[in-house]
Design a protein around this motif. Structure first.
Motif, PDB file in Angstrom:
ATOM      1  N   TRP A   9       9.267   2.057  11.373  1.00 52.07           N
ATOM      2  CA  TRP A   9       9.513   3.003  10.540  1.00 52.07           C
ATOM      3  C   TRP A   9      10.776   3.848  10.475  1.00 52.07           C
ATOM      4  O   TRP A   9      11.530   4.384   9.476  1.00 52.07           O
ATOM      5  N   ASP A  64      -2.067   6.386   3.835  1.00 56.42           N
ATOM      6  CA  ASP A  64      -2.248   5.528   4.574  1.00 56.42           C
ATOM      7  C   ASP A  64      -2.183   5.992   6.167  1.00 56.42           C
ATOM      8  O   ASP A  64      -0.759   6.539   6.625  1.00 56.42           O
ATOM      9  N   THR A 107       2.116   7.429   3.471  1.00 53.28           N
ATOM     10  CA  THR A 107       2.309   7.096   5.140  1.00 53.28           C
ATOM     11  C   THR A 107       2.268   8.901   5.901  1.00 53.28           C
ATOM     12  O   THR A 107       2.996   9.384   5.750  1.00 53.28           O
ATOM     13  N   GLN A 111      -2.861   7.307   9.610  1.00 54.10           N
ATOM     14  CA  GLN A 111      -2.641   6.232  10.972  1.00 54.10           C
ATOM     15  C   GLN A 111      -2.483   7.945  12.267  1.00 54.10           C
ATOM     16  O   GLN A 111      -2.598   8.437  12.113  1.00 54.10           O
TER      17      GLN A 111
END
Length: 225
Positions: A128, A115, A93, A117
């Motif tokens: 998280w 991912d 991420t 973001q």
């Protein structure tokens, strides 16, 4: 690095950062910097064509992570480091406060499994917390004013899983004397702030870059005892 950029780029960075601080929005300058670059990486001081060299040197020395291992890239910029961690075997991420930077990542890596973001370090998803086996912080802390250091460390440290690690790449300075920026190199006491969250420094590599202007750099690995 900042010192490798034309004076016009350095001056623009300092102007945007100063304006953001004056408005009490110390990290609001990242989005206009990326937006004004208009797709030209030469206008982004920290942009590189590949993953950061300190990360590139470190990754081959690391074992393949266990299946499903998760990594988080803080302030991912244009995505090269996130892609390198994904290629090494992590489920990555990566976030940045700049929507333009994240859009740029999607454009550069349209088929990526990362991912990407848009997110604010100081307002992250509570889910998280302790969720990542590796948290990678490269030169974001140094880009924020010194008074914010405790708050920044307090946002980063809780992201590391109890069995995970934190890898920090940053400029460093030798003492606690005030310095001009951005960037503002980290002092020994500022780095020691991670210890207040239970993290222990287990590895440090130091580097000196530049010729006319020399810059002290460090790659530091932390984990819980």
């Amino acid at each position: 690095m900042f010192e490798e950029q034309p004076p016009s780029v350095q001056n623009r960075v300092k102007s945007l950062a100063s304006e953001a601080q004056a408005q009490n929005q110390p990290y609001a300058w990242f989005e206009p910097l990326y937006a004004q670059a208009n797709g030209n990486t030469e206008q982004v001081p920290w942009a590189k064509a590949t993953a950061h060299p300190y990360l590139q040197a470190w990754l081959p020395e690391q074992p393949q992570p266990p299946a499903q291992s998760k990594a988080l890239v803080i302030g991912c910029g244009l995505g090269n480091d996130a892609e390198a961690l994904q290629a090494h075997g992590y489920q990555v991420t990566a976030f940045d406060v700049s929507p333009t930077a994240i859009a740029w990542c999607h454009q550069r890596f349209p088929n990526s499994a990362v991912d990407y973001q848009v997110a604010d370090l100081f307002h992250l998803d509570f889910g998280w917390n302790q969720a990542f086996d590796l948290v990678y912080e490269c030169r974001n802390i140094q880009a924020l004013p010194i008074p914010l250091r405790p708050q920044v460390v307090g946002a980063i440290a809780p992201l590391v899983a109890k069995t995970g690690q934190l890898l920090v790449v940053t400029r460093i300075r030798a003492d606690e004397q005030a310095c001009e920026g951005p960037p503002w190199p980290l002092s020994p006491l500022e780095l020691a702030e991670f210890e207040n969250y239970g993290l222990v420094e287990i590895e440090r590599a130091t580097f000196v870059e530049g010729e006319t202007i020399t810059v002290q750099q460090a790659r530091i690995l932390y984990q819980y005892p």
